[in-house]
Design a protein around this motif. Structure first.
Motif, PDB file in Angstrom:
ATOM      1  N   GLY A 175     -57.796  12.980 -25.945  1.00  9.41           N
ATOM      2  CA  GLY A 175     -58.077  11.575 -26.193  1.00  9.41           C
ATOM      3  C   GLY A 175     -56.850  10.838 -26.680  1.00  9.41           C
ATOM      4  N   VAL A 176     -56.875   9.509 -26.525  1.00  9.14           N
ATOM      5  CA  VAL A 176     -55.695   8.716 -26.876  1.00  9.14           C
ATOM      6  C   VAL A 176     -55.744   8.175 -28.296  1.00  9.14           C
ATOM      7  CG1 VAL A 176     -55.159   8.090 -24.493  1.00  9.14           C
ATOM      8  CG2 VAL A 176     -56.702   6.639 -25.832  1.00  9.14           C
ATOM      9  N   GLN A 177     -56.891   8.292 -28.969  1.00  8.35           N
ATOM     10  CA  GLN A 177     -56.975   7.900 -30.381  1.00  8.35           C
ATOM     11  C   GLN A 177     -57.378   9.109 -31.223  1.00  8.35           C
ATOM     12  OE1 GLN A 177     -59.342   5.788 -28.416  1.00  8.35           O
ATOM     13  NE2 GLN A 177     -57.891   4.160 -27.981  1.00  8.35           N
ATOM     14  N   PRO A 178     -56.864   9.190 -32.441  1.00  7.24           N
ATOM     15  CA  PRO A 178     -57.192  10.355 -33.282  1.00  7.24           C
ATOM     16  C   PRO A 178     -58.680  10.502 -33.563  1.00  7.24           C
ATOM     17  CG  PRO A 178     -55.309   9.167 -34.185  1.00  7.24           C
ATOM     18  CD  PRO A 178     -55.864   8.313 -33.086  1.00  7.24           C
ATOM     19  N   THR A 179     -59.383   9.402 -33.770  1.00  6.47           N
ATOM     20  CA  THR A 179     -60.797   9.486 -34.133  1.00  6.47           C
ATOM     21  C   THR A 179     -61.732   9.097 -32.994  1.00  6.47           C
ATOM     22  OG1 THR A 179     -60.694   7.238 -35.022  1.00  6.47           O
ATOM     23  CG2 THR A 179     -60.356   9.052 -36.576  1.00  6.47           C
ATOM     24  N   MET A 180     -61.166   8.629 -31.887  1.00  8.35           N
ATOM     25  CA  MET A 180     -61.945   8.221 -30.716  1.00  8.35           C
ATOM     26  C   MET A 180     -63.135   7.353 -31.128  1.00  8.35           C
ATOM     27  SD  MET A 180     -60.317   8.955 -28.010  1.00  8.35           S
ATOM     28  CE  MET A 180     -61.545   8.799 -26.718  1.00  8.35           C
ATOM     29  N   TYR A 181     -64.352   7.711 -30.696  1.00  8.54           N
ATOM     30  CA  TYR A 181     -65.498   6.822 -30.901  1.00  8.54           C
ATOM     31  C   TYR A 181     -66.043   6.837 -32.327  1.00  8.54           C
ATOM     32  CZ  TYR A 181     -65.397   7.332 -25.792  1.00  8.54           C
ATOM     33  OH  TYR A 181     -65.010   7.378 -24.475  1.00  8.54           O
ATOM     34  N   ARG A 182     -65.497   7.656 -33.189  1.00 11.27           N
ATOM     35  CA  ARG A 182     -65.891   7.594 -34.603  1.00 11.27           C
ATOM     36  C   ARG A 182     -65.415   6.288 -35.244  1.00 11.27           C
ATOM     37  NH1 ARG A 182     -67.113  12.761 -37.235  1.00 11.27           N
ATOM     38  NH2 ARG A 182     -66.219  11.960 -39.166  1.00 11.27           N
ATOM     39  N   SER A 183     -64.337   5.719 -34.689  1.00 10.85           N
ATOM     40  CA  SER A 183     -63.809   4.467 -35.231  1.00 10.85           C
ATOM     41  C   SER A 183     -64.372   3.243 -34.500  1.00 10.85           C
ATOM     42  CB  SER A 183     -62.281   4.455 -35.132  1.00 10.85           C
ATOM     43  OG  SER A 183     -61.734   5.472 -35.945  1.00 10.85           O
ATOM     44  N   ARG A 184     -64.372   3.313 -33.179  1.00  6.99           N
ATOM     45  CA  ARG A 184     -64.924   2.200 -32.397  1.00  6.99           C
ATOM     46  C   ARG A 184     -65.375   2.748 -31.059  1.00  6.99           C
ATOM     47  NH1 ARG A 184     -60.532  -1.941 -29.982  1.00  6.99           N
ATOM     48  NH2 ARG A 184     -62.341  -2.326 -28.664  1.00  6.99           N
ATOM     49  N   TYR A 185     -66.450   2.156 -30.539  1.00  8.53           N
ATOM     50  CA  TYR A 185     -66.936   2.560 -29.228  1.00  8.53           C
ATOM     51  C   TYR A 185     -66.009   2.027 -28.140  1.00  8.53           C
ATOM     52  CZ  TYR A 185     -71.270   3.776 -31.641  1.00  8.53           C
ATOM     53  OH  TYR A 185     -72.195   4.328 -32.483  1.00  8.53           O
ATOM     54  N   TRP A 186     -66.178   2.564 -26.945  1.00 10.05           N
ATOM     55  CA  TRP A 186     -65.497   2.019 -25.780  1.00 10.05           C
ATOM     56  C   TRP A 186     -65.946   0.567 -25.560  1.00 10.05           C
ATOM     57  CZ3 TRP A 186     -69.463   5.475 -26.008  1.00 10.05           C
ATOM     58  CH2 TRP A 186     -70.671   5.090 -25.431  1.00 10.05           C
ATOM     59  N   THR A 187     -65.154  -0.191 -24.826  1.00  4.95           N
ATOM     60  CA  THR A 187     -65.548  -1.550 -24.474  1.00  4.95           C
ATOM     61  C   THR A 187     -66.622  -1.489 -23.395  1.00  4.95           C
ATOM     62  OG1 THR A 187     -63.343  -2.384 -24.976  1.00  4.95           O
ATOM     63  CG2 THR A 187     -64.734  -3.774 -23.608  1.00  4.95           C
ATOM     64  N   MET A 188     -67.756  -2.117 -23.667  1.00  8.37           N
ATOM     65  CA  MET A 188     -68.850  -2.163 -22.687  1.00  8.37           C
ATOM     66  C   MET A 188     -68.629  -3.412 -21.842  1.00  8.37           C
ATOM     67  SD  MET A 188     -71.952  -0.898 -25.151  1.00  8.37           S
ATOM     68  CE  MET A 188     -71.654   0.505 -26.249  1.00  8.37           C
ATOM     69  N   ARG A 189     -68.096  -3.171 -20.643  1.00  6.09           N
ATOM     70  CA  ARG A 189     -67.556  -4.264 -19.834  1.00  6.09           C
ATOM     71  C   ARG A 189     -68.282  -4.282 -18.490  1.00  6.09           C
ATOM     72  NH1 ARG A 189     -62.637  -6.590 -20.730  1.00  6.09           N
ATOM     73  NH2 ARG A 189     -61.790  -4.804 -21.825  1.00  6.09           N
ATOM     74  N   GLN A 190     -69.384  -5.041 -18.420  1.00  2.87           N
ATOM     75  CA  GLN A 190     -70.159  -5.105 -17.189  1.00  2.87           C
ATOM     76  C   GLN A 190     -69.525  -6.089 -16.198  1.00  2.87           C
ATOM     77  OE1 GLN A 190     -71.895  -2.155 -17.923  1.00  2.87           O
ATOM     78  NE2 GLN A 190     -73.285  -3.112 -16.463  1.00  2.87           N
ATOM     79  N   TYR A 191     -69.359  -5.628 -14.988  1.00  2.00           N
ATOM     80  CA  TYR A 191     -68.715  -6.362 -13.892  1.00  2.00           C
ATOM     81  C   TYR A 191     -69.673  -7.432 -13.376  1.00  2.00           C
ATOM     82  CZ  TYR A 191     -65.976  -6.275  -9.441  1.00  2.00           C
ATOM     83  OH  TYR A 191     -65.184  -6.553  -8.357  1.00  2.00           O
ATOM     84  N   ALA A 192     -69.215  -8.681 -13.253  1.00  2.00           N
ATOM     85  CA  ALA A 192     -70.110  -9.749 -12.807  1.00  2.00           C
ATOM     86  C   ALA A 192     -69.313 -10.857 -12.134  1.00  2.00           C
ATOM     87  CB  ALA A 192     -70.906 -10.323 -13.987  1.00  2.00           C
ATOM     88  N   GLY A 193     -69.983 -11.533 -11.221  1.00  2.00           N
ATOM     89  CA  GLY A 193     -69.398 -12.668 -10.530  1.00  2.00           C
ATOM     90  C   GLY A 193     -70.188 -12.956  -9.272  1.00  2.00           C
ATOM     91  N   PHE A 194     -70.613 -14.205  -9.086  1.00  2.00           N
ATOM     92  CA  PHE A 194     -71.369 -14.567  -7.889  1.00  2.00           C
ATOM     93  C   PHE A 194     -71.520 -16.079  -7.826  1.00  2.00           C
ATOM     94  CE2 PHE A 194     -74.341 -14.080 -11.335  1.00  2.00           C
ATOM     95  CZ  PHE A 194     -75.270 -15.095 -11.166  1.00  2.00           C
ATOM     96  N   ALA A 195     -71.852 -16.570  -6.647  1.00  2.00           N
ATOM     97  CA  ALA A 195     -72.254 -17.951  -6.394  1.00  2.00           C
ATOM     98  C   ALA A 195     -71.159 -18.965  -6.716  1.00  2.00           C
ATOM     99  CB  ALA A 195     -73.549 -18.278  -7.133  1.00  2.00           C
ATOM    100  N   THR A 196     -71.106 -19.428  -7.948  1.00  2.00           N
ATOM    101  CA  THR A 196     -70.112 -20.420  -8.370  1.00  2.00           C
ATOM    102  C   THR A 196     -69.604 -20.050  -9.757  1.00  2.00           C
ATOM    103  OG1 THR A 196     -71.728 -21.850  -9.463  1.00  2.00           O
ATOM    104  CG2 THR A 196     -71.321 -22.250  -7.105  1.00  2.00           C
ATOM    105  N   ALA A 197     -68.526 -20.704 -10.165  1.00  2.00           N
ATOM    106  CA  ALA A 197     -67.976 -20.452 -11.498  1.00  2.00           C
ATOM    107  C   ALA A 197     -68.987 -20.794 -12.585  1.00  2.00           C
ATOM    108  CB  ALA A 197     -66.690 -21.253 -11.688  1.00  2.00           C
ATOM    109  N   ALA A 198     -69.767 -21.866 -12.384  1.00  2.00           N
ATOM    110  CA  ALA A 198     -70.744 -22.276 -13.395  1.00  2.00           C
ATOM    111  C   ALA A 198     -71.844 -21.229 -13.550  1.00  2.00           C
ATOM    112  CB  ALA A 198     -71.343 -23.629 -13.028  1.00  2.00           C
ATOM    113  N   GLU A 199     -72.358 -20.696 -12.437  1.00  2.00           N
ATOM    114  CA  GLU A 199     -73.421 -19.694 -12.516  1.00  2.00           C
ATOM    115  C   GLU A 199     -72.901 -18.375 -13.091  1.00  2.00           C
ATOM    116  OE1 GLU A 199     -76.304 -19.948  -8.920  1.00  2.00           O
ATOM    117  OE2 GLU A 199     -74.497 -21.058  -8.340  1.00  2.00           O
ATOM    118  N   THR A 200     -71.682 -18.011 -12.739  1.00  2.00           N
ATOM    119  CA  THR A 200     -71.100 -16.788 -13.300  1.00  2.00           C
ATOM    120  C   THR A 200     -70.865 -16.950 -14.798  1.00  2.00           C
ATOM    121  OG1 THR A 200     -70.067 -16.254 -11.182  1.00  2.00           O
ATOM    122  CG2 THR A 200     -69.181 -15.165 -13.129  1.00  2.00           C
ATOM    123  N   ASN A 201     -70.465 -18.123 -15.218  1.00  2.00           N
ATOM    124  CA  ASN A 201     -70.290 -18.393 -16.645  1.00  2.00           C
ATOM    125  C   ASN A 201     -71.598 -18.172 -17.397  1.00  2.00           C
ATOM    126  OD1 ASN A 201     -70.690 -20.859 -18.809  1.00  2.00           O
ATOM    127  ND2 ASN A 201     -68.664 -19.914 -18.990  1.00  2.00           N
TER     128      ASN A 201
END
Length: 581
Positions: free
Chosen positions: A95-121
């Protein structure tokens, strides 16, 4: 290696055979062959009772044979101090951090985008309200290919597989009410990555966010587009110039920006094995580093902002081993091949997405289970960021409800499963460490082949990686069609025909609204500033100056993605696909 099977003349099974293993020597370590043979004595006894193995040969997706038992013998010559180390320390296997998820979880980054900028927002703000911790933008195909929404090539594709972004006005709408100094954003964009980064930088400035606070990632990995995906515009060498221009600009101006996400994901989706995904991803990374060093950049000036993007498939232990091998290999490559001295330069930090091509249109509830196993592999493998696919993505873009369930999958793994409580919990497993070593060996063999061909760009110009991936995909498809590889709900264990669930519908009027907004931007911008900025950009492209400042000037003048791309096409030409079938 498989268990010895009984001969046809074997005696009738007996119930009185002693299957108790022989006592082990008092030492905590013992000769592996001896340990295995003692175990096999009991396995033979079980075989005499009528048990038989399900297959003649067990192997991983990379063709690694799976032994009937793993003991210390598989790790002969393995030095934990050298090959494992501690989490957060070279070679970062654990792992790249000494404490890994004991300190902070991974970034939960859901992929999204559709239709128009306003709807994606609206979708972005919904996901953030549900507990998502980072944004990931999907762009539509015209934006990826450098066409505006009103271009003839864009007809029927606007907003279909992602959000259309044509100008600064669209980018500001996309991130309205989202504080860009607090939220990190990943943008899955390659050929037009430099343009979208310029738009993001100016949108952040309009919010009053200093460049030093802007954080996120541009995928910016053009080499895998030539190998596996196809959304390229320019020939490889000017495309590599754009990549290194971003490296150079961000080293000076955007210290928190990850300048590239070197992607094995799309190669894996195209059919690469785990070992090929590992090898070709790292080969591309080597090519990017070579290009940056040739530009005059010091490896420690930019390597710490490189990131990676891998797929997670359902073969749990091989996937965990792949992620561990990636960290160890990259640390050694950056240190030994490029002479890096900063530990951060040697860290392989990566985003993971569960396997989109593993999702099935039949029995879509099964996809929830597939995605959970794949997400577990990413977490056990030490990912820094994760996207979990939604159950309905084999049918359409995900509905809000399906996207929420995919996010909940991550949250349950984080808060309920217990697998985050200690770094690298599978370290020391004879099986996992053996797989890690073997994947590293296979990937290094592939890297040697690519080096022998003259490096990544020369190899892809010969079609080497493309052919290897196509061969692997063909073999998998044959196994599925023959039934040797089971896909639950497709070629076995099929459910009765069910009702198709509600799917995400794209409003056909969205394309009209997008085109009208684009035309309004063109009508209202300052023609003199626009013309001057594009002329300067093309002059810059024909010379050797870094194009990022000129791009920023152009997007401030409301030059569009298509207009900028056309000026770069005029300077550099367009790439034509190499057919490798």
């Amino acid at each position: 290696m498989t268990t010895t099977r009984p001969s046809p003349n074997a005696p009738e099974p007996r119930d009185d055979i002693d299957t108790t293993p022989d006592p082990q020597p008092p030492s905590s370590t013992f000769a592996a062959n001896t340990g295995r043979e003692r175990w096999r004595g009991t396995a033979r006894a079980a075989a005499l009772k009528g048990t038989a193995e399900r297959r003649q040969r067990f192997e991983t997706s990379s063709g690694i044979e799976i032994a009937d038992l793993y003991t210390a013998g598989e790790l002969a010559g393995f030095d934990p101090a050298v090959d494992l180390g501690y989490p957060g320390e070279y070679p970062f296997t654990r792992g790249v951090q000494p404490t890994m998820y004991r300190s902070r979880y991974w970034t939960m980054r859901q992929y999204a985008g559709f239709a128009t900028a306003a709807e994606t927002n609206e979708r972005f703000r919904y996901l953030l309200e549900q507990g998502q911790t980072g944004l990931s933008v999907a762009f539509d195909l015209p934006t990826q290919m450098g066409y505006d929404s009103d271009a003839p090539q864009a007809a029927g594709e606007v907003g279909r597989v992602g959000v259309p972004i044509c100008s600064l006005a669209d980018m500001e709408t996309l991130f309205a009410q989202i504080p860009l100094g607090e939220v990190s954003t990943s943008m899955t964009i390659n050929s037009t990555a430099s343009i979208l980064l310029a738009l993001y930088v100016v949108a952040a400035e309009r919010q009053g966010v200093p460049r030093a606070q802007v954080s996120g990632t541009t995928q910016n990995d053009i080499l895998k587009e030539y190998i596996a995906r196809g959304t390229y515009i320019y020939p490889p060498r000017p495309s590599m110039r754009l990549v290194t221009d971003i490296f150079e600009f961000c080293a000076r101006e955007l210290p928190r920006w990850n300048t590239i996400s070197i992607s094995g994901y799309h190669m894996r989706e195209a059919g690469a094995t785990a070992s090929q995904e590992l090898a070709y991803t790292l080969a591309d990374a080597i090519a990017y580093c070579d290009a940056a060093v040739a530009r005059g950049l010091d490896i420690d000036d930019f390597a710490g902002r490189l990131s990676f993007f891998f797929a997670a498939w359902s073969e749990l232990f091989e996937e965990v081993a792949k992620f561990r091998a990636a960290r160890r290999m990259w640390a050694r490559i950056v240190k030994d091949r490029f002479g890096a001295t900063s530990p951060r330069s040697m860290m392989c930090r990566f985003h993971v997405q569960t396997a989109g091509s593993s999702l099935t249109a039949r029995s879509i509830d099964n996809n929830v289970v597939r995605t959970t196993v794949q997400a577990l592999a990413a977490v056990l493998g030490g990912a820094q960021s994760l996207h979990t696919n939604s159950r309905d993505e084999a049918l359409a873009l995900p509905t809000a409800e399906a996207a929420r369930l995919a996010l909940r999958t991550q949250q349950i793994l984080a808060h309920e499963s217990g697998v985050t409580e200690t770094p690298d919990p599978l370290a020391g497993s004879y099986y996992v460490e053996s797989l890690t070593n073997e994947l590293e060996r296979l990937a290094n063999d592939e890297l040697a082949e690519i080096d022998a061909l003259g490096g990544t760009i020369a190899a892809l110009e010969h079609g080497y990686q493309q052919r290897r991936i196509q061969e692997s995909a063909y073999l998998v498809q044959r196994r599925i069609e023959s039934g040797d590889q089971v896909v639950v709900g497709v070629n076995r264990f099929q459910d009765e025909a069910g009702i198709t669930p509600p799917i995400q519908r794209i409003d056909p009027e969205g394309e009209r609204r997008q085109v009208e907004a684009l035309q309004q931007v063109r009508a209202e911008r300052d023609p003199a500033a626009w013309s001057s900025a594009l002329a300067r950009l093309e002059d810059c492209a024909r010379g050797e100056e870094n194009v990022m400042p000129a791009l920023i000037e152009a997007v401030r003048a409301y030059a569009t993605v298509g207009e900028i791309s056309d000026h770069l096409r005029a300077a550099w030409g367009e790439h034509r696909e190499l057919i490798t079938v």
